[in-house]
Design an enzyme around this catalytic site. Structure first.
Site, short mmCIF file in Angstrom:
data_model
loop_
_atom_site.label_atom_id
_atom_site.label_comp_id
_atom_site.label_asym_id
_atom_site.label_seq_id
_atom_site.Cartn_x
_atom_site.Cartn_y
_atom_site.Cartn_z
N LEU A 168 -3.99 -48.21 3.44
CA LEU A 168 -4.25 -48.12 1.99
C LEU A 168 -4.02 -49.45 1.18
CD1 LEU A 168 -3.45 -44.44 1.56
CD2 LEU A 168 -5.83 -45.44 1.51
N ASP A 169 -4.72 -49.87 0.35
CA ASP A 169 -4.12 -51.10 -0.46
C ASP A 169 -3.15 -50.62 -1.38
OD1 ASP A 169 -5.38 -50.51 -3.48
OD2 ASP A 169 -7.07 -50.36 -2.21
N ALA A 170 -2.50 -51.55 -1.90
CA ALA A 170 -1.16 -51.16 -2.69
C ALA A 170 -1.51 -50.39 -3.95
CB ALA A 170 -0.47 -52.45 -3.21
N ASP A 171 -2.59 -50.37 -4.64
CA ASP A 171 -2.65 -49.59 -5.70
C ASP A 171 -3.38 -48.17 -5.28
OD1 ASP A 171 -1.99 -51.67 -7.35
OD2 ASP A 171 -3.74 -52.45 -7.68
N THR A 172 -3.76 -48.09 -4.13
CA THR A 172 -4.44 -46.80 -3.72
C THR A 172 -3.09 -46.00 -2.96
OG1 THR A 172 -6.40 -47.76 -3.37
CG2 THR A 172 -5.74 -45.69 -2.23
#
Length: 358
Positions: free
Chosen positions: A221-225
């Protein structure tokens, strides 16, 4: 010589010794004598008959060697109890095709209530199938414990010592397997370590790693997700969960800019959108809330490319404000708090293995 007289005084002229005339007293006397003679003869015959029967009975009571020999020849010998040989099992044959008895006649010793684990849970934990599918296998006679076919649901066994086979193949329950769910907070990296010192997943599972558990995350998961991230030490399971050919669905809740037209946008996303690295589409799309220039939508897809959900929604004119992953296959995030770990239940593990055909 004087002639005797009758009572009436007249002389009796009959000669002495003369036979009486027919009829009258003569006939009566003859009948009585005849009947007496018949009765005597009948009595003597009965005595002789009784004596004869007595002799016959006494004669029949005497042993007859010839009859005894014939009876002895016809007498059946007493059957002898035969020892029952244990059934032979062949690992080359499925369990349901082997001529073995059920647990009613022996085999695995039942454990008391509260001890051991239920057989269907052991099978799910081993990744054979989900608990429901394991119950069907047991009912079909495909599972054996300690060499005996098991058809009883809920049988409790000791998985560390019991020998379990499904279709003749040994099932090994590996206690060292670990499956946990993490609610990754926003701003954290999906890595076990970070050279820049940013917070990462490795920080959350540091104690487990220090204890000797080798964990790695299933996908990223990307950092903002934020949201659900699975961690395990089963490399085969992780690989299949990430591979799109197994089509394990992933569900996201996205807050996007603008009020989304459910029918138009949903149709376009389901038909496919051309991205810079090729076309992509969703499996399901639904608008949940509208208001104040924003929309809450649910997106279900089995694609695993980088930032795939953000790029799809941006391509249809609704950039993402917040993105949360809530489900991976049968595993749901639920009300798990951000930054916490949860050990998956055996039902969830069994369904995960079933979803990727393990």
């Amino acid at each position: 010589m004087n002639t005797p007289a009758r009572r009436d005084g007249t002389p009796d002229r009959r000669k002495r010794g003369a036979q009486p005339e027919r009829g009258g007293a003569g006939r009566a006397s003859s009948s009585r004598e005849a009947r007496s003679a018949q009765r005597g003869a009948a009595a003597r015959g009965a005595q002789q008959g009784g004596a004869g029967r007595g002799l016959a009975q006494r004669g029949s009571a005497q042993p007859n060697p010839q009859r005894q020999t014939a009876a002895a020849g016809k007498k059946k010998p007493k059957p002898q109890r035969q020892a029952v040989q244990p059934p032979l099992l062949s690992n080359a044959k499925p369990a349901r095709h082997q001529n073995v008895e059920t647990t009613e006649s022996g085999g695995h010793t039942k454990l008391p209530w509260g001890e051991g684990e239920r057989l269907q849970k052991v099978l799910a934990k081993a990744g054979v199938a989900s608990r429901r599918a394991a119950e069907e296998m047991i009912a079909q006679g495909r599972v054996e414990v300690d060499g005996m076919i098991v058809r009883e649901q809920g049988l409790r066994i000791d998985p560390q010592h019991a020998v379990v086979r499904v279709d003749g193949t040994r099932v090994v329950v590996r206690e060292e397997l670990v499956h946990v769910a993490l609610n990754k907070p926003k701003g954290w990296q999906s890595t076990m370590s970070d050279d820049l010192g940013r917070p990462c997943v490795g920080d959350i599972v540091a104690e487990r790693v220090a204890a000797g558990q080798r964990l790695f995350h299933v996908g990223r998961l990307d950092a903002d997700t934020e949201g659900l991230l699975l961690l395990t030490n089963d490399g085969d399971l992780a690989h299949r969960l990430m591979h799109p050919s197994f089509e394990v669905s992933k569900t996201y809740l996205a807050t996007v800019h603008g009020e989304v037209n459910n029918r138009a946008v949903g149709k376009r996303l389901k038909e496919g959108v051309e991205l810079e690295d090729g076309p992509a589409k969703v499996d399901r799309f639904q608008v949940l809330e509208l208001g104040e220039g924003r929309s809450l939508v649910k997106v279900v897809l089995h694609e695993g490319r980088k930032h795939i959900v953000r790029r799809l929604l941006d391509a249809v004119g609704h950039p993402v404000i917040r993105l949360v992953r809530t489900n991976i296959g049968p595993v749901a995030l639920g009300d798990q708090r951000p930054g916490t770990l949860r050990v998956l239940g055996r039902d969830e593990i069994g369904k995960l293995y079933e979803a990727v055909s393990l």
